[in-house]
Design a protein around this motif. Structure first.
Motif, PDB file in Angstrom:
ATOM      1  N   LEU A 279      -8.556  -0.976 -13.040  1.00 58.40           N
ATOM      2  CA  LEU A 279      -9.688  -0.641 -12.185  1.00 58.40           C
ATOM      3  C   LEU A 279      -9.282   0.491 -11.245  1.00 58.40           C
ATOM      4  O   LEU A 279      -8.246   0.429 -10.582  1.00 58.40           O
ATOM      5  CB  LEU A 279     -10.089  -1.864 -11.368  1.00 58.40           C
ATOM      6  N   LEU A 280     -10.090   1.537 -11.191  1.00 65.11           N
ATOM      7  CA  LEU A 280      -9.793   2.677 -10.315  1.00 65.11           C
ATOM      8  C   LEU A 280     -10.934   2.868  -9.328  1.00 65.11           C
ATOM      9  O   LEU A 280     -12.037   3.257  -9.709  1.00 65.11           O
ATOM     10  CB  LEU A 280      -9.601   3.953 -11.145  1.00 65.11           C
ATOM     11  N   THR A 281     -10.654   2.584  -8.066  1.00 66.96           N
ATOM     12  CA  THR A 281     -11.669   2.778  -7.030  1.00 66.96           C
ATOM     13  C   THR A 281     -11.310   3.912  -6.088  1.00 66.96           C
ATOM     14  O   THR A 281     -12.156   4.363  -5.322  1.00 66.96           O
ATOM     15  CB  THR A 281     -11.854   1.494  -6.201  1.00 66.96           C
ATOM     16  N   SER A 282     -10.051   4.367  -6.134  1.00 65.75           N
ATOM     17  CA  SER A 282      -9.619   5.453  -5.256  1.00 65.75           C
ATOM     18  C   SER A 282      -8.274   5.967  -5.740  1.00 65.75           C
ATOM     19  O   SER A 282      -7.628   5.361  -6.607  1.00 65.75           O
ATOM     20  CB  SER A 282      -9.483   4.968  -3.812  1.00 65.75           C
ATOM     21  N   ALA A 283      -7.841   7.083  -5.176  1.00 66.31           N
ATOM     22  CA  ALA A 283      -6.527   7.633  -5.510  1.00 66.31           C
ATOM     23  C   ALA A 283      -5.421   6.638  -5.183  1.00 66.31           C
ATOM     24  O   ALA A 283      -4.384   6.599  -5.853  1.00 66.31           O
ATOM     25  CB  ALA A 283      -6.307   8.937  -4.761  1.00 66.31           C
ATOM     26  N   ALA A 284      -5.634   5.818  -4.165  1.00 68.60           N
ATOM     27  CA  ALA A 284      -4.618   4.845  -3.753  1.00 68.60           C
ATOM     28  C   ALA A 284      -4.295   3.861  -4.878  1.00 68.60           C
ATOM     29  O   ALA A 284      -3.142   3.442  -5.036  1.00 68.60           O
ATOM     30  CB  ALA A 284      -5.091   4.089  -2.521  1.00 68.60           C
ATOM     31  N   ASP A 285      -5.316   3.479  -5.671  1.00 71.44           N
ATOM     32  CA  ASP A 285      -5.076   2.578  -6.804  1.00 71.44           C
ATOM     33  C   ASP A 285      -4.113   3.212  -7.799  1.00 71.44           C
ATOM     34  O   ASP A 285      -3.187   2.566  -8.298  1.00 71.44           O
ATOM     35  CB  ASP A 285      -6.395   2.252  -7.517  1.00 71.44           C
ATOM     36  N   LEU A 286      -4.344   4.483  -8.092  1.00 73.01           N
ATOM     37  CA  LEU A 286      -3.505   5.203  -9.043  1.00 73.01           C
ATOM     38  C   LEU A 286      -2.075   5.325  -8.512  1.00 73.01           C
ATOM     39  O   LEU A 286      -1.105   5.048  -9.234  1.00 73.01           O
ATOM     40  CB  LEU A 286      -4.088   6.594  -9.303  1.00 73.01           C
ATOM     41  N   VAL A 287      -1.936   5.723  -7.265  1.00 73.08           N
ATOM     42  CA  VAL A 287      -0.622   5.900  -6.653  1.00 73.08           C
ATOM     43  C   VAL A 287       0.146   4.572  -6.654  1.00 73.08           C
ATOM     44  O   VAL A 287       1.341   4.535  -6.955  1.00 73.08           O
ATOM     45  CB  VAL A 287      -0.761   6.445  -5.219  1.00 73.08           C
ATOM     46  N   TYR A 288      -0.534   3.491  -6.349  1.00 69.20           N
ATOM     47  CA  TYR A 288       0.117   2.184  -6.270  1.00 69.20           C
ATOM     48  C   TYR A 288       0.572   1.701  -7.650  1.00 69.20           C
ATOM     49  O   TYR A 288       1.731   1.305  -7.840  1.00 69.20           O
ATOM     50  CB  TYR A 288      -0.840   1.168  -5.652  1.00 69.20           C
ATOM     51  N   ILE A 289      -0.330   1.754  -8.625  1.00 67.31           N
ATOM     52  CA  ILE A 289      -0.005   1.230  -9.954  1.00 67.31           C
ATOM     53  C   ILE A 289       1.018   2.106 -10.666  1.00 67.31           C
ATOM     54  O   ILE A 289       1.898   1.610 -11.376  1.00 67.31           O
ATOM     55  CB  ILE A 289      -1.288   1.078 -10.792  1.00 67.31           C
ATOM     56  N   MET A 290       0.950   3.428 -10.452  1.00 60.62           N
ATOM     57  CA  MET A 290       1.913   4.329 -11.072  1.00 60.62           C
ATOM     58  C   MET A 290       3.244   4.355 -10.324  1.00 60.62           C
ATOM     59  O   MET A 290       4.189   4.991 -10.763  1.00 60.62           O
ATOM     60  CB  MET A 290       1.327   5.752 -11.124  1.00 60.62           C
ATOM     61  N   ASN A 291       3.280   3.661  -9.171  1.00 59.32           N
ATOM     62  CA  ASN A 291       4.504   3.610  -8.371  1.00 59.32           C
ATOM     63  C   ASN A 291       4.916   4.998  -7.901  1.00 59.32           C
ATOM     64  O   ASN A 291       6.108   5.304  -7.783  1.00 59.32           O
ATOM     65  CB  ASN A 291       5.647   2.967  -9.167  1.00 59.32           C
ATOM     66  N   TRP A 292       3.955   5.846  -7.653  1.00 57.58           N
ATOM     67  CA  TRP A 292       4.249   7.210  -7.237  1.00 57.58           C
ATOM     68  C   TRP A 292       4.718   7.281  -5.788  1.00 57.58           C
ATOM     69  O   TRP A 292       5.123   8.340  -5.317  1.00 57.58           O
ATOM     70  CB  TRP A 292       3.019   8.093  -7.424  1.00 57.58           C
ATOM     71  N   ASP A 293       4.657   6.141  -5.076  1.00 52.99           N
ATOM     72  CA  ASP A 293       5.195   6.142  -3.712  1.00 52.99           C
ATOM     73  C   ASP A 293       6.725   6.095  -3.738  1.00 52.99           C
ATOM     74  O   ASP A 293       7.361   6.093  -2.705  1.00 52.99           O
ATOM     75  CB  ASP A 293       4.659   4.950  -2.919  1.00 52.99           C
ATOM     76  N   ILE A 294       7.314   6.073  -4.959  1.00 48.57           N
ATOM     77  CA  ILE A 294       8.762   6.101  -5.114  1.00 48.57           C
ATOM     78  C   ILE A 294       9.150   7.414  -5.775  1.00 48.57           C
ATOM     79  O   ILE A 294       8.621   7.796  -6.817  1.00 48.57           O
ATOM     80  CB  ILE A 294       9.258   4.934  -5.989  1.00 48.57           C
ATOM     81  N   ASN A 295      10.090   8.120  -5.154  1.00 46.68           N
ATOM     82  CA  ASN A 295      10.620   9.375  -5.691  1.00 46.68           C
ATOM     83  C   ASN A 295       9.557  10.435  -5.900  1.00 46.68           C
ATOM     84  O   ASN A 295       9.661  11.266  -6.798  1.00 46.68           O
ATOM     85  CB  ASN A 295      11.333   9.123  -7.033  1.00 46.68           C
ATOM     86  N   GLN A 296       8.490  10.417  -5.122  1.00 51.13           N
ATOM     87  CA  GLN A 296       7.466  11.432  -5.277  1.00 51.13           C
ATOM     88  C   GLN A 296       7.872  12.693  -4.538  1.00 51.13           C
ATOM     89  O   GLN A 296       8.614  12.675  -3.576  1.00 51.13           O
ATOM     90  CB  GLN A 296       6.099  10.937  -4.780  1.00 51.13           C
ATOM     91  N   LYS A 297       7.390  13.823  -5.033  1.00 50.32           N
ATOM     92  CA  LYS A 297       7.712  15.121  -4.443  1.00 50.32           C
ATOM     93  C   LYS A 297       6.410  15.852  -4.129  1.00 50.32           C
ATOM     94  O   LYS A 297       5.962  16.714  -4.878  1.00 50.32           O
ATOM     95  CB  LYS A 297       8.559  15.957  -5.400  1.00 50.32           C
ATOM     96  N   PRO A 298       5.745  15.477  -3.047  1.00 50.55           N
ATOM     97  CA  PRO A 298       4.475  16.114  -2.719  1.00 50.55           C
ATOM     98  C   PRO A 298       4.678  17.538  -2.247  1.00 50.55           C
ATOM     99  O   PRO A 298       5.779  17.954  -1.916  1.00 50.55           O
ATOM    100  CB  PRO A 298       3.928  15.243  -1.584  1.00 50.55           C
ATOM    101  N   LYS A 299       3.582  18.276  -2.220  1.00 50.06           N
ATOM    102  CA  LYS A 299       3.639  19.603  -1.632  1.00 50.06           C
ATOM    103  C   LYS A 299       4.059  19.479  -0.174  1.00 50.06           C
ATOM    104  O   LYS A 299       3.656  18.538   0.520  1.00 50.06           O
ATOM    105  CB  LYS A 299       2.247  20.271  -1.679  1.00 50.06           C
TER     106      LYS A 299
END
Length: 366
Positions: A279-299
């Motif tokens: 279920l995708l209701t916001s970008a936060a869902d994607l970030v959480y499930i993809m575990n992108w809060d770990i080792n991410q390299k944002p601009k």
């Protein structure tokens, strides 16, 4: 890859009965495309799937003239070619057994160390789908992902346009050769896409956008990306085929829910109902499930000297200052927020530069 190697690879592709899987079998057995043509038929006959018809087709001399003509097109138009074992070939697509042996591309594509997602959906995108897509890409922009789609009407072209609007690289995977654009109405976007990414295809310049090519195109969209997002879809459609392929490749799939009475939400709702998509209701869902809060390299984002936090953000920030590093679930418990909600709040706080994610779903105040 040398021009010599490319010549024989192109010739191998023109052999009737040699698709991506068979080509890889032949290349693995013989060591190179040139060796395939020079290996005795008796040695090739032991390869699974190689029969008398294919052995006869391998003797077809016309494939070399066709390969020569395609090389001339590639050189004249500055087309980049990636072999499936090369470094410039999409890394995740290498994992797909039926991934193309060769990929042709134009533009300024750079896949190195990048998050890559595909956004697909109906050609009849609604205002709801457009607005969701805009908000999603806007919120993901600080993570600098590459947005991949099929350059078709509807969701595809909206995703490409919004990616460019938010200064993200975007790639249109097309179902034909790079000597043309389909649909023709989208020619006006070609220059901008090539300046902000480009186009990719497995098809030769002589290939037209025939119906069967779109399904083959979809496997590239699904295979080269970390996640496939279906914005809107009726109960049948090409985007659902892409989602199925992504599942088959063990990729994450996300679908945007909608009202049960809305025609172009039925496909998404069914994906979620049958557990074929998150279920995708916001970008936060994607970030959480993809575990992108770990080792991410944002601009890089310059931290503001004075950051305004809303009451919910302030509550979380105060708790983190007092407790130090804290697990997401514990943070949600002590701050009295459901996990799905606190994930979105933390993403916004991260973009403001006041918290940072740590390995193990830990967060700390900055």
């Amino acid at each position: 890859m040398t021009e010599h190697d490319l010549f024989y690879l192109l010739a191998l592709q023109r052999i009737n009965g040699v698709g991506a899987i068979m080509a890889k079998k032949l290349l693995t057995h013989c060591g190179s495309a040139e060796a395939v043509f020079k290996t005795k038929s008796s040695d090739l006959a032991g390869i699974d799937g190689v029969g008398t018809v294919l052995l006869k087709n391998l003797k077809d001399p016309s494939v070399f003239e066709k390969a020569k003509a395609e090389i001339a097109f590639i050189q004249a138009n500055g087309i980049e070619v990636a072999y499936f074992q090369d470094q410039n070939y999409p890394e995740r697509l290498k994992q797909c057994i039926d991934g193309p042996v060769l990929l042709f591309s134009s533009g300024t594509i750079n896949l190195k160390d990048r998050k890559i997602i595909s956004i697909v959906g109906t050609r009849q995108i609604t205002a709801y789908g457009t607005e969701f897509c805009r908000k999603l890409i806007e919120d993901l922009a600080p993570l600098d992902p590459i947005i991949v789609s099929g350059f078709a009407y509807g969701v595809d072209i909206v995703a490409h346009q919004l990616a460019m609007e938010y200064k993200l690289q975007t790639i249109g995977v097309v179902a034909h050769g790079l000597n043309q654009i389909y649909p023709k109405a989208h020619k006006k976007y070609v220059a901008a896409v090539e300046q902000n990414g480009g186009f990719m295809t497995e098809f030769w310049s002589s290939t037209n956008p025939d119906k069967e090519n779109f399904v083959r195109r979809n496997r590239i969209v699904a295979g080269m990306t970390e996640a496939t997002i279906v914005i809107e879809s009726a109960d049948r459609g090409g985007s659902l085929i892409t989602a199925t392929m992504a599942n088959d490749y063990n990729r994450d799939v996300f679908a945007v829910p909608g009202r049960t009475t809305d025609k172009y939400s039925q496909g998404c709702n069914n994906l979620i109902k049958t557990q074929k998509a998150n279920l995708l209701t916001s970008a936060a869902d994607l970030v959480y499930i993809m575990n992108w809060d770990i080792n991410q390299k944002p601009k890089p984002v310059q931290k503001q000297l004075f950051v305004t936090l809303d009451p919910e953000e302030q509550k979380i920030y105060d708790y983190l200052l007092k407790s130090g590093k804290e697990l997401l679930d514990i943070l949600a418990l002590h701050c009295d927020f459901p996990v799905y909600k606190i994930s979105g709040i933390l993403l916004n706080m991260e973009l403001k530069g006041v918290v940072r994610p740590l390995p193990g779903k830990l967060f700390e105040a900055i």
